[in-house]
Design an enzyme around this catalytic site. Structure first.
Site, PDB file in Angstrom:
ATOM      1  N   ASP A 177     -13.236 -10.185   8.625  1.00  0.00           N
ATOM      2  CA  ASP A 177     -11.835  -9.960   8.992  1.00  0.00           C
ATOM      3  C   ASP A 177     -11.698  -8.676   9.802  1.00  0.00           C
ATOM      4  O   ASP A 177     -10.781  -7.886   9.586  1.00  0.00           O
ATOM      5  CB  ASP A 177     -10.959  -9.901   7.736  1.00  0.00           C
ATOM      6  CG  ASP A 177      -9.484 -10.150   8.054  1.00  0.00           C
ATOM      7  OD1 ASP A 177      -9.191 -10.719   9.127  1.00  0.00           O
ATOM      8  OD2 ASP A 177      -8.629  -9.780   7.230  1.00  0.00           O
TER       9      ASP A 177
ATOM     10  N   VAL B 156       0.863  -1.183   0.000  1.00  0.00           N
ATOM     11  CA  VAL B 156       0.000   0.000   0.000  1.00  0.00           C
ATOM     12  C   VAL B 156       0.900   1.235   0.000  1.00  0.00           C
ATOM     13  O   VAL B 156       1.850   1.314   0.778  1.00  0.00           O
ATOM     14  CB  VAL B 156      -0.928   0.019   1.231  1.00  0.00           C
ATOM     15  CG1 VAL B 156      -1.826   1.245   1.198  1.00  0.00           C
ATOM     16  CG2 VAL B 156      -1.754  -1.251   1.294  1.00  0.00           C
TER      17      VAL B 156
END
Length: 669
Positions: free
Chosen positions: A476, A365
């Site tokens: 998650d 990222v």
């Protein structure tokens, strides 16, 4: 050849939209109906020269933009200057109105609002086809339901049965606008009887999220019994939304607009019909002339530019080049913008290490800056990842359609040269785990801030489970997937593992269990069963982590010598709840609130999913100081396999798999 076909399609689309807007304009007889304004609720003041200049710029920009946008937009001028000179403006045309007529309405509104509301720092003006609003304060995304207005017809409804059917009908429109279509407006009709038909419309200012749009529309509907439920024909409106109900079709029906002009002409009689024929004839001739001129300009531009910019470079584009043999963004979500790979490479310094924010389970990222100055987070799917393609599509499908202040916002994607890239809003304060599990940084998280984070996560989950257009199970939820914005508001991220449920479905199963040990519910980790109660379990773990400032998966390594859930359960049974609290909270905490949150956390991590509360119940429990909480049952101590630690897929452990459980740690910061 393909480019020529695209050009022809563009031309035909242009003709169609032009005729559509001309038809809409003619049917309205080129008039606007003024509905009202809020000038009586504001006080005239002496306005600074700077504010008047910025206001003039805002109104001018809105008027120009209305001709080319989707019928709504907002902008501001002077918001980077000191003082109170900034001006914020917004327009929103009705969902069935666009193009020229939208611009005509916004032009009229921007001119008359200054005449009807002189020397006002803020004002709102309504017409039957648009609303225009400005202020010296930033109101974008905020719901305004007061003051509100209503108008009612003089005829009465047929009776109590119609009142109930009308209310049910309007509620169905609210649901379609905010849950099913994600449009924030909807219009439809129903047959009251074999001879009577009723029509309705609901619309919100389209800077709102689905959740707040629903709240606004329901607030307007709640006023109907007080003002006009016995009237046949009414509308109730505020600055952020409106609802309208009547016995005639007052909106542009999409089906009627698609009827060929000839069939409409054939239905006309007398002088009105001849006038209609004349208007349409002139419109068609005008469209033909404009088409010829447009084709000529298109041909001249192509000859002179040959597809290059003035500097000889290829201009930026907002779509995937047709020669790339990849899945386009349109096949994932037609409303999701795309950003060219060249722009992304420039914004991240060609994916340099200096711009890297972290490494997720399916790729890195990066932090980037777009040409307009906006900061973004760029999630780049690793080409070596064998699992990431499905999760990429899954995340695009879900998060592009979900809008809530406690969900991270997906801005765009890129699918070029075998790259799969997601572009998110940038979260300057990173993720919750970055602060919570650092001995120095967590001192900045006082009790009020931690409680605010708990409440924000709860509201985000409630939206996913009950208020969004899908029932979404995140699967998650963990501290690293809670991002924090400039004001430390929590936003749930990473929807790569999310699943949606059909209406009436409450549970599903999978042979591919994916998630993070320590947060997974026992029924999911052991049997592959997941439901909204799976997310509730993860949320309960998060509450306990936020209170104690330690990871669940590593808690057994501390001086306590046991798991977080076991330790919390034991001190609860012993009546010593405050021993779980992070010592740095001693000066800022409200002890009763800490005890209540621990209690709620233990209710969420109960071993039997049926015993766990829903998120709607959790939100109520968090908000109330008087509600009696039930006694929790024993939590699932075995979940998490504490000897494993907090394993997750990363560069060092992406092949780790135990008992067919795959770990993930995708972090779009």
């Amino acid at each position: 050849m393909e480019r020529k076909l695209l050009k022809v399609r563009s031309i035909y689309s242009f003709i169609y939209m032009l005729l559509l807007n001309l038809n809409s304009l003619n049917t309205k007889a080129q008039t606007l109906l003024y509905v009202g304004d809020d000038c009586h609720y504001t006080t005239p003041k002496s306005l600074s020269t700077a504010f008047q200049t910025n206001l003039k710029n805002v109104l001018s920009w809105l008027s120009t933009d209305a001709a080319t946008s989707k019928g709504y937009n907002h902008n501001s001028f002077g918001n980077n200057t000191s003082g109170d000179a900034a001006a914020y403006g917004l327009y929103d045309c009705r969902g069935d109105v666009a193009g020229y007529f939208c611009q005509f309405c916004v032009n009229t509104a921007s001119r008359e609002v200054l005449q009807r509301c002189p020397n006002r720092e803020s004002a709102i003006i309504w017409y039957d086809f648009c609303i225009l609003r400005y202020s010296n304060e930033n109101f974008f995304g905020n719901v305004t339901v007061y003051p509100s207005w209503h108008a009612a017809g003089k005829k009465n409804v047929s009776g109590a049965e119609e009142i109930q059917k009308g209310e049910d009908f309007m509620r169905s429109l609210i649901r379609k606008a905010t849950v099913e279509t994600n449009q924030l407006y909807y219009m439809d009709a129903f047959n009251l009887s074999s001879t009577q038909r009723r029509y309705g419309l609901v619309q919100c200012s389209r800077d709102l999220t689905n959740y707040w749009c629903k709240q606004c529309l329901e607030a307007m509907l709640a006023q109907v019994p007080k003002c006009c439920e016995h009237n046949l024909g009414w509308q109730v409106l505020a600055a952020s939304c409106l609802i309208k109900y009547d016995d005639y079709i007052f909106y542009n029906s999409p089906s009627s607009l698609l009827v060929p002009a000839g069939s409409q002409i054939a239905k006309q009689t007398g002088s009105a019909g001849r006038t209609r024929v004349s208007i349409i004839g002139v419109s068609v001739l005008g469209a033909g002339a404009l088409l010829c001129f447009s084709v000529y300009c298109f041909w001249v531009r192509n000859r002179t530019r040959r597809g290059t910019g003035r500097d000889g470079q290829k201009p930026y584009t907002t779509s995937v080049p047709s020669h790339h043999n990849v899945q386009t963004a349109e096949t994932l979500d037609p409303d999701l913008p795309t950003i060219p790979l060249l722009t992304i490479r420039k914004s991240t310094d060609d994916f340099s290490e200096a711009s890297k924010l972290g490494e997720g389970g399916f790729g890195p990222v990066y932090k980037g800056t777009l040409p307009d100055g906006r900061q973004i987070a760029v999630k780049r799917l690793s080409q070596a990842s064998g699992q990431g393609s499905e999760e990429f599509k899954n995340e695009v499908m879900f998060i592009a359609k979900l809008q809530h202040r406690n969900l991270v916002r997906l801005l765009a994607c890129c699918l070029e040269e075998n790259e799969k890239i997601l572009i998110y809003e940038y979260m300057s304060n990173s993720s919750l785990d970055f602060h919570l599990f650092d001995d120095r940084k967590k001192r900045q998280l006082d009790w009020n801030l931690r409680l605010s984070i708990i409440n924000g996560i709860a509201k985000g989950l409630l939206y996913l489970h009950e208020d969004s257009r899908f029932k979404v199970i995140h699967r998650d939820l963990k501290a690293s997937n809670i991002l924090l914005d400039d004001e430390m508001n929590p936003k749930i991220s990473d929807f790569g593992l999310a699943r949606s449920f059909e209406e009436g479905q409450n549970q599903a199963s999978t042979n591919r269990v994916m998630g993070t040990y320590g947060y997974m519910s026992p029924e999911y980790a052991m049997e592959g069963l997941f439901s909204v109660k799976s997310d509730v379990f993860s949320f309960g773990v998060l509450i306990l982590e936020i209170i104690c400032g330690k990871k669940n998966s590593g808690f057994y390594l501390s001086q306590c010598g046991q798991s977080l859930l076991l330790y919390a359960w034991n001190i609860w049974c012993a009546g010593k709840c405050l021993e779980l609290m992070d010592p740095v909270l001693e000066e800022s905490c409200e002890e009763s609130e800490v005890v209540k949150c621990i209690h709620i956390g233990l209710l969420c991590v109960q071993e039997d999913a049926a015993d766990r509360p829903t998120m709607s119940t959790v939100v109520v429990m968090l908000a109330s100081d008087k509600i009696d909480l039930p006694k929790p049952n024993q939590p699932a101590f075995s979940v998490g396999r504490m000897t494993l630690g907090d394993a997750s897929t990363s560069k060092s452990s992406k092949n780790l798999s135990i008992n067919n459980v795959t770990f993930s740690n995708i972090l779009p910061r």
